[in-house]
Design a protein around this motif. Sequence first.
Motif, PDB file in Angstrom:
ATOM      1  N   GLY A 105      31.372  42.737  57.819  1.00  0.00           N
ATOM      2  CA  GLY A 105      31.859  43.966  57.217  1.00  0.00           C
ATOM      3  C   GLY A 105      31.286  44.186  55.832  1.00  0.00           C
ATOM      4  O   GLY A 105      30.274  43.585  55.459  1.00  0.00           O
ATOM      5  N   ILE A 106      31.968  45.028  55.075  1.00  0.00           N
ATOM      6  CA  ILE A 106      31.486  45.387  53.747  1.00  0.00           C
ATOM      7  C   ILE A 106      32.123  44.444  52.738  1.00  0.00           C
ATOM      8  O   ILE A 106      33.326  44.214  52.764  1.00  0.00           O
ATOM      9  CB  ILE A 106      31.846  46.855  53.462  1.00  0.00           C
ATOM     10  CG1 ILE A 106      31.120  47.739  54.493  1.00  0.00           C
ATOM     11  CG2 ILE A 106      31.472  47.249  52.050  1.00  0.00           C
ATOM     12  CD1 ILE A 106      31.772  49.058  54.700  1.00  0.00           C
ATOM     13  N   LEU A 107      31.300  43.921  51.860  1.00  0.00           N
ATOM     14  CA  LEU A 107      31.800  42.957  50.877  1.00  0.00           C
ATOM     15  C   LEU A 107      31.912  43.614  49.503  1.00  0.00           C
ATOM     16  O   LEU A 107      31.309  44.655  49.248  1.00  0.00           O
ATOM     17  CB  LEU A 107      30.865  41.749  50.798  1.00  0.00           C
ATOM     18  CG  LEU A 107      30.613  40.984  52.105  1.00  0.00           C
ATOM     19  CD1 LEU A 107      29.765  39.751  51.843  1.00  0.00           C
ATOM     20  CD2 LEU A 107      31.916  40.577  52.766  1.00  0.00           C
ATOM     21  N   LEU A 114      35.997  43.453  52.515  1.00  0.00           N
ATOM     22  CA  LEU A 114      36.989  44.506  52.272  1.00  0.00           C
ATOM     23  C   LEU A 114      37.589  44.953  53.607  1.00  0.00           C
ATOM     24  O   LEU A 114      36.859  45.189  54.568  1.00  0.00           O
ATOM     25  CB  LEU A 114      36.311  45.697  51.597  1.00  0.00           C
ATOM     26  CG  LEU A 114      35.914  45.479  50.136  1.00  0.00           C
ATOM     27  CD1 LEU A 114      34.740  46.375  49.749  1.00  0.00           C
ATOM     28  CD2 LEU A 114      37.115  45.752  49.227  1.00  0.00           C
ATOM     29  N   ALA A 115      38.906  45.085  53.662  1.00  0.00           N
ATOM     30  CA  ALA A 115      39.556  45.500  54.909  1.00  0.00           C
ATOM     31  C   ALA A 115      39.268  46.975  55.196  1.00  0.00           C
ATOM     32  O   ALA A 115      39.106  47.369  56.346  1.00  0.00           O
ATOM     33  CB  ALA A 115      41.067  45.286  54.811  1.00  0.00           C
ATOM     34  N   ALA A 116      39.205  47.771  54.138  1.00  0.00           N
ATOM     35  CA  ALA A 116      39.004  49.200  54.340  1.00  0.00           C
ATOM     36  C   ALA A 116      38.361  49.826  53.113  1.00  0.00           C
ATOM     37  O   ALA A 116      38.640  49.411  51.988  1.00  0.00           O
ATOM     38  CB  ALA A 116      40.355  49.872  54.606  1.00  0.00           C
ATOM     39  N   VAL A 117      37.511  50.807  53.332  1.00  0.00           N
ATOM     40  CA  VAL A 117      36.950  51.603  52.242  1.00  0.00           C
ATOM     41  C   VAL A 117      36.909  53.062  52.690  1.00  0.00           C
ATOM     42  O   VAL A 117      36.976  53.349  53.888  1.00  0.00           O
ATOM     43  CB  VAL A 117      35.513  51.161  51.850  1.00  0.00           C
ATOM     44  CG1 VAL A 117      35.471  49.736  51.364  1.00  0.00           C
ATOM     45  CG2 VAL A 117      34.528  51.341  53.002  1.00  0.00           C
ATOM     46  N   THR A 150      36.413  49.094  43.736  1.00  0.00           N
ATOM     47  CA  THR A 150      36.363  48.524  45.079  1.00  0.00           C
ATOM     48  C   THR A 150      35.226  47.528  45.237  1.00  0.00           C
ATOM     49  O   THR A 150      35.365  46.518  45.921  1.00  0.00           O
ATOM     50  CB  THR A 150      36.187  49.669  46.104  1.00  0.00           C
ATOM     51  OG1 THR A 150      37.263  50.587  45.911  1.00  0.00           O
ATOM     52  CG2 THR A 150      36.198  49.163  47.523  1.00  0.00           C
ATOM     53  N   GLY A 151      34.104  47.833  44.641  1.00  0.00           N
ATOM     54  CA  GLY A 151      32.973  46.931  44.824  1.00  0.00           C
ATOM     55  C   GLY A 151      31.809  47.252  43.900  1.00  0.00           C
ATOM     56  O   GLY A 151      31.840  48.241  43.155  1.00  0.00           O
TER      57      GLY A 151
END
Length: 405
Positions: A182-184, A197-200, A263-264
């Motif tokens: 997923g997205i880190l 990340l669980a969700a963006v 978030t990132g």
Amino acid sequence: MELIVQKFGGTSLSDEQGRYHVLRHIIREYEAGLNIVVVVSAMGRSGEPYATDSLLELVRHNGNSLPSRERDLLLSCGELISATVLCSLLHAKGFSSVVLTGGQAGIMTDDRFGSARIIDIKQHKMRRQLEEGKIVIVTGFQGMTTDGEMTTLGRGGSDTTATAVGAALNADIVDIYTDVDGILTADPRWVSDAKPLAAVSYEEICNMAQNGAKVIHPRAVEIAMKAGIPIRVRSTFSEGEGTLVTHTQALRNKGIWFDRTVTGLAHVRGVTQLGVINHDGLADLQLRVFRAMARHEISVDFINVMPTGVHYTVSEDDTPMALQLLQGLGFEPHIRKGCAKVSVIGGGMNGEPGVMAVIVEALTNSSIPILQSADSNTTIWVLISENDLAEALQALHTAFGLHLT
Ligand code: ASP
Ligand code: MG
């Protein structure tokens, strides 16, 4: 009945082990009773036999003599190979599936070979095959013009095929399978404690993708966002559900929109900073500079225009031409090569005071000079020296508590 689009990237399809996992994900959803459209990329990476870069390599030595129309015919082979191999594996296991090229799937594009845009998707053929209970495999990254020419959508275009097909068929979800979980919160090669990340939100991932994170093609996200179709970015090689991408409001409704301002992080290397000082008080200095860049299709970033001059950045590749143009205009530009653009991204930073203060404090404490900065309502960008990149990313990651995500 629910409909899902599953897109598998090149690294997922390149060897037997990967393809075993690909089958596993397809069969799981099929047995759960879902209609499935699978979108595939060409197998493997540069150097591997059927990868897109390897196909390009076949003609590279002929002095780039292949016309763009024929180049697209060559490039289309990679996805066709992975689609047919996958089809044979499914049939071997007793699952009925059919391969459709971009054109056969009804993906109509304009005639910009090599970077075609989708103008329409005629879905009847995909629908008919789904109604017959087949798993439909669509070759990613390609389409067809109205007069039957094969086109490709630009590098990384199979993500776009997946979300465009998802939008056309009104899919319940588009799963983008890749080789990361997923997205880190940051690139794990640079930040050792980067977290999944669980969700963006769509906006956040668009910003990440546009600013150097290689998770998904930004155009693919734009299409999903317009159609309101959720995406999951997830790993082929694990059971994890990866990162859900959807509207901020949908995340709030599900109770998974955390109270986060940042978030990132994302970053781009190989950036050059240019500056032109208006010593002679020219009224049209800015116009001359940016018109010259535009005429030569040099994309500019970090633009700061002041009465005293201009500062902006260009990519490393565009640097020699940009310099030549500025010197040709009689300017003596200031130039700083080897810079990196760091993006601090967060859909929740809009109107929140103090984000820039945290950035400045983190970088100052690490003695990292900020060469320039810019901001939007979801991102703050800072330009730093590439030599400081690893330390800057780590410092910012810690300062925003992203390791606690
Ligand atoms: N195979 C194409 C490329 O390498 C498309 C994709 O993988 O998305 O760019
Ligand atoms: Mg890709």
